[in-house]
Design an enzyme around this catalytic site. Sequence first.
Site: not given
Length: 438
Positions: A87, A380
């Site tokens: 990510c 994240h």
Amino acid sequence: MCKDYVYDKDIEQIAKEEQGEALKLQASTSTEVSHQQCSVPGPGEKYPTWETTKPELELLGHNPRRRRIASSFTIGLRGLINLGNTCFMNCIVQALTHTPILRDFFLSDRHRCEMPSPELCLVCEMSSLFRELYSGNPSPHVPYKLLHLVWIHARHLAGYRQQDAHEFLIAALDVLHRHCKGDEVGKAANNPNHCNCIIDQIFTGGLQSDVTCQACHGVSTTIDPCWDISLDLPGSCTSFWPMSPGRESSVNGENHTPGITTLTDCLRRFTRPEHLGSSAKIKCGSCQSYQESTKQLTMKKLPVVACFHFKRFEHSAKQRRKITTYISFPLELDMTPFMASSKESRMNGQLQLPTNSGNNENKYSLFAVVNHQGTLESGHYTSFIRHHKDQWFKCDDAVITKASIKDVLDSEGYLLFYHKQLLEHESEKVKEMNTQAY
């Protein structure tokens, strides 16, 4: 007969020479190509670089088949598959592919590979990535080759461990800068100030450092290239916080709320004179003695794209932690107060910020924000990107959803990307006029 083909080496050589002479003649007789200083294509290159001229833009403007970019325009909005803790890469790719001038460069087929092994060229892969993301294909793209090249050229990012998005951005810009010039030549050009590649034209700024001797007041000035500005946050181990509690300010459209730190506050702290102390005496070039001094950073040259990095991850001898302090940032930013030319307006370390500087060359618009959710050990990355004018979208790996301006401005913020307004408006104008329906 066997119907086989026979190739004569001498004839082949003559053909190549004639083709080269024809291309040279074409280049010398084409005044338009000469005016635009386009590179002369070599043998095997079918399509030379093309840039729209003013008459061509007018023709496009009067073309009834021309399609204006509507609010439902989705070309360029394409998710990226997470290949295992990637990510950090996906959010940076989304920010780079929505950088207006960088997008125009790659979609205009401007890249000419100078690498001895084109299959290892990161710039070639970025060019391919731009074509994929702007192809109109709605299915998420799998950036496996980009990840492979990153592992090859930036080995510290190899593997499936969680990585820092800011670290990936700097590594990617460095490799792109080197590959734009050819790998060996790029390594030799270790001073980006002397580079004219597309990466340095867009991202490189000049950071001026003034060290003032406290004895003779002599000033030693150095200017270093920079691709981003890393800003300290309240709550970190650094000094000079808080700045001015309770102070109100409307600089850059930021309505200062007591207790909430703004991007302008962080920039003010970044450009504030810092006393180096008795333990860090330096030899003054004027009085030729070791003296205490003060150091002040300002911007000598502003980049086309300004990237601001909030130092949210703190690594000290005592602890490792993430700083979650909310920082307010504006849609439009004026960097005039933080320029070296505005240094005389600073008095006693307090910046006198003008309400309206009137210098449009130093004004920026926000077009991308990278955020980090979670802790330092487990988190994240996502990003907000501005697709067209005031239309924003949230990119969460393969999923892209529409977002409001409030969603963007209320986000925590880790990396902020601003684009110069003057060049941005020109880029958006060309983008709109070159979008046609066939």
